[in-house]
Write an enzyme that holds these catalytic residues in place. Structure first.
Site, PDB file in Angstrom:
ATOM      1  NE  ARG A   1      24.186  46.264  46.294  1.00  0.00           N
ATOM      2  CZ  ARG A   1      23.022  46.781  45.890  1.00  0.00           C
ATOM      3  NH1 ARG A   1      21.891  46.126  46.106  1.00  0.00           N
ATOM      4  NH2 ARG A   1      22.971  47.951  45.306  1.00  0.00           N
TER       5      ARG A   1
ATOM      6  CE1 TYR B   1      19.015  48.752  42.627  1.00  0.00           C
ATOM      7  CE2 TYR B   1      20.781  47.135  42.455  1.00  0.00           C
ATOM      8  CZ  TYR B   1      19.864  47.831  43.209  1.00  0.00           C
ATOM      9  OH  TYR B   1      19.823  47.632  44.558  1.00  0.00           O
TER      10      TYR B   1
ATOM     11  CG  ASP C   1      20.510  43.378  43.798  1.00  0.00           C
ATOM     12  OD1 ASP C   1      19.983  42.518  43.061  1.00  0.00           O
ATOM     13  OD2 ASP C   1      19.857  44.165  44.519  1.00  0.00           O
TER      14      ASP C   1
ATOM     15  CG  HIS D   1      17.726  45.251  40.793  1.00  0.00           C
ATOM     16  ND1 HIS D   1      16.628  45.867  40.254  1.00  0.00           N
ATOM     17  CD2 HIS D   1      17.724  45.597  42.097  1.00  0.00           C
ATOM     18  CE1 HIS D   1      16.008  46.579  41.182  1.00  0.00           C
ATOM     19  NE2 HIS D   1      16.652  46.422  42.317  1.00  0.00           N
TER      20      HIS D   1
ATOM     21  CD  GLU E   1      20.004  41.509  46.513  1.00  0.00           C
ATOM     22  OE1 GLU E   1      21.067  41.738  47.130  1.00  0.00           O
ATOM     23  OE2 GLU E   1      19.049  42.303  46.512  1.00  0.00           O
TER      24      GLU E   1
ATOM     25  CD  GLU F   1      15.403  43.624  46.358  1.00  0.00           C
ATOM     26  OE1 GLU F   1      16.469  43.499  46.966  1.00  0.00           O
ATOM     27  OE2 GLU F   1      15.198  44.484  45.510  1.00  0.00           O
TER      28      GLU F   1
ATOM     29  NE  ARG G   1      18.054  40.701  48.848  1.00  0.00           N
ATOM     30  CZ  ARG G   1      18.376  41.719  49.652  1.00  0.00           C
ATOM     31  NH1 ARG G   1      19.031  41.510  50.757  1.00  0.00           N
ATOM     32  NH2 ARG G   1      18.033  42.947  49.322  1.00  0.00           N
TER      33      ARG G   1
ATOM     34  CD  GLU H   1      20.022  45.840  50.764  1.00  0.00           C
ATOM     35  OE1 GLU H   1      18.910  45.266  50.819  1.00  0.00           O
ATOM     36  OE2 GLU H   1      20.452  46.383  49.741  1.00  0.00           O
TER      37      GLU H   1
ATOM     38  CD1 TRP I   1      15.827  49.888  36.430  1.00  0.00           C
ATOM     39  CD2 TRP I   1      15.011  49.395  38.453  1.00  0.00           C
ATOM     40  NE1 TRP I   1      16.526  50.626  37.364  1.00  0.00           N
ATOM     41  CE2 TRP I   1      16.037  50.321  38.607  1.00  0.00           C
ATOM     42  CE3 TRP I   1      14.331  48.910  39.584  1.00  0.00           C
ATOM     43  CZ2 TRP I   1      16.418  50.817  39.854  1.00  0.00           C
ATOM     44  CZ3 TRP I   1      14.704  49.394  40.818  1.00  0.00           C
ATOM     45  CH2 TRP I   1      15.747  50.345  40.945  1.00  0.00           C
TER      46      TRP I   1
HETATM   47  O1  EZ4 Z   1      15.916  48.263  44.181  1.00  0.00           O
HETATM   48  O2  EZ4 Z   1      14.562  48.733  47.439  1.00  0.00           O
HETATM   49  O3  EZ4 Z   1      18.942  45.113  47.350  1.00  0.00           O
HETATM   50  N1  EZ4 Z   1      18.396  46.156  47.250  1.00  0.00           N
HETATM   51  C1  EZ4 Z   1      17.609  46.515  46.226  1.00  0.00           C
HETATM   52  C2  EZ4 Z   1      16.935  47.846  46.335  1.00  0.00           C
HETATM   53  C3  EZ4 Z   1      15.651  47.928  45.508  1.00  0.00           C
HETATM   54  C4  EZ4 Z   1      14.751  48.987  46.096  1.00  0.00           C
HETATM   55  C5  EZ4 Z   1      13.412  49.013  45.357  1.00  0.00           C
HETATM   56  O4  EZ4 Z   1      12.477  49.769  46.037  1.00  0.00           O
HETATM   57  O5  EZ4 Z   1      17.481  45.788  45.267  1.00  0.00           O
HETATM   58  O6  EZ4 Z   1      17.830  48.860  45.978  1.00  0.00           O
HETATM   59 CO    CO Z   2      18.132  43.834  45.731  1.00  0.00          CO
END
Ligand code: EZ4
Ligand code: CO
Length: 403
Positions: free
Chosen positions: A148, A160, A211, A213, A237, A263, A284, A340, A403
């Site tokens: 990743r 992030y 990701d 996010h 992702e 996730e 996920r 992951e 976030w």
């Molecule tokens: O931000 O697990 O793909 N992984 C992620 C993680 C999440 C954390 C949040 O608790 O997006 O890093």
């Molecule tokens: Co993630």
């Protein structure tokens, strides 16, 4: 019949917080389950201690499905991350016990191995593109087949997935949430260059992932997916927050970049439409936040009908117990995609001894009976809970964002 004699909740902070449930039977066996919910740990600990443990004592530890239904339907108030993480911990501990009684590793109880190993991807992070590519090279040298890529965004102080001061990345970094600045425009401009460099410098034989996010709108995600198509990503992702499952239709209309999400999902109802309409390629959801092995198998079985494969979350806030349980699940199901693998701190590993291992891009859960992960309670007691939150994002005008 194997009666549950006791159940206790262990909260520990070896490098970061973890919540563990340990269930003991009258015949002297025990099993452990992960109940960690990042930034909301004590809510799950209380849910277990105050509302679940009293109902478990005296029940037959072998009746895993019945206990799952009892905790899910029986609460009347269904779903939600706190409830489902608590149920997951019970479920993992009971599967662990059943494996120990049978003298078999959990994957054997789930139908046996469908593959030789579990392909994992790791996190290559850096402030600059060059740093990220360098980190990816290091992982590829260790045999990783999938990486990743996350890099800093020019003009944003922190992002992030990007560590500060070259320390291992751990986002729950403050006792009151850190406030970060976010700009979708700056991010969208910076990303194609990262993947162009990725293919240029790393070649085409490695799977590349990213990701987003949850920080885009559907139309922005459609554009980003299209911009990244030339680089043939394994997946993009969490392009957008997924409460509105139908919103993924718009992304699908605009791009063939494969999509992964889930996730933060905690039940099959969070992904039913995404799966049935084939709006995603990878689901996920993982063992701890989606109701344990019992419920995750149900999600995977639905996904299998629609060509959706699994890609379980595996960040450091999922304890080694979840990693172990997930590896057994991954090894057994037909529609496994990828897992992951974010490395736990060395101190975390001393608290959670485990049978799983990594070799040449693949992980294996090992052959220990049950899920093969334990908790060393003496070690755990050395690390008291420390409140820690994930950051929040604000836009340049101060608006609170994702976030
Ligand atoms: O931000 O697990 O793909 N992984 C992620 C993680 C999440 C954390 C949040 O608790 O997006 O890093
Ligand atoms: Co993630």
């Amino acid at each position: 019949m194997s009666k549950i004699r006791a159940a206790k909740v262990i909260v520990t902070c070896p490098g970061r917080n973890f919540v563990t449930l340990k269930i003991e039977t009258e015949d002297g066996l025990y099993g452990v389950g992960d109940a960690t919910l990042n930034g909301r740990e004590l809510a799950v600990a209380s849910y277990l201690n105050d509302h679940v443990v009293p109902c478990l004592i005296g029940r037959d530890a072998h009746r895993i499905e019945d206990i799952w239904q009892y905790l899910y339907r029986g609460a009347y108030w269904r779903r939600g991350p706190v409830t489902m993480s608590a149920i997951a911990a019970v479920d993992m501990a009971l599967w662990d016990i059943k494996g120990k009684v049978a003298g078999l590793p959990l994957y054997q109880l789930l139908g046996g191995a469908s593959r030789d190993g579990v392909m994992v991807y790791c996190h290559a992070n850096g402030v600059t593109i060059e740093e990220t590519i360098e980190a990816a090279r290091g992982y590829m040298a260790q045999g990783y087949k999938a990486v990743r890529l996350q890099a800093g965004v020019p003009g944003l102080k922190s992002t992030y997935g990007v560590p500060k001061d070259k320390k291992p990345y751990e986002p729950a970094d403050a006792d009151i949430p850190t406030e970060n600045l976010w700009s979708t425009e700056k991010y969208m401009r910076s990303l194609p260059a990262l993947f162009e460099a990725g293919r240029d410098k790393l070649g085409w034989d490695v799977h590349l992932l990213h990701d987003a996010h949850h920080r885009l709108t559907p139309i922005e995600a459609g554009r980003l997916g299209k911009d990244l198509e030339p680089f043939r990503m394994f997946w993009l992702e969490d392009a957008v927050p997924a409460e509105n499952q139908a919103a993924f239709r718009l992304i699908r209309q605009h791009t063939t970049t494969p999509l992964a999400v889930g996730e933060i999902f905690n039940s099959i109802w969070d992904c039913k439409q995404l799966i049935e309409e084939q709006l995603i390629d990878y689901i996920r959801a993982t063992v701890v936040h989606a109701g344990g092995i019992t419920h995750l198998r149900r999600i995977a079985a639905l996904a299998d009908l629609y060509h959706v494969r699994t890609g379980c979350h595996g960040a450091t806030d999922l304890s080694p117990i979840t990693m172990g349980a997930a590896l057994h699940f991954n090894l057994s199901i037909p529609n496994f995609g990828i897992q992951e693998h974010m490395h736990h701190a060395a101190v975390t590993e001393t608290v959670f001894p485990h049978a799983y291992s990594y070799k040449d891009g693949y992980m294996h859960p090992g052959e220990a009976p049950g899920h093969g992960v334990d908790i060393d309670e003496k070690e755990a007691a050395k690390y008291p809970y420390k409140r820690a939150y994930l950051p929040v994002n604000r836009l340049e005008d101060g608006t609170l964002y994702n976030w």
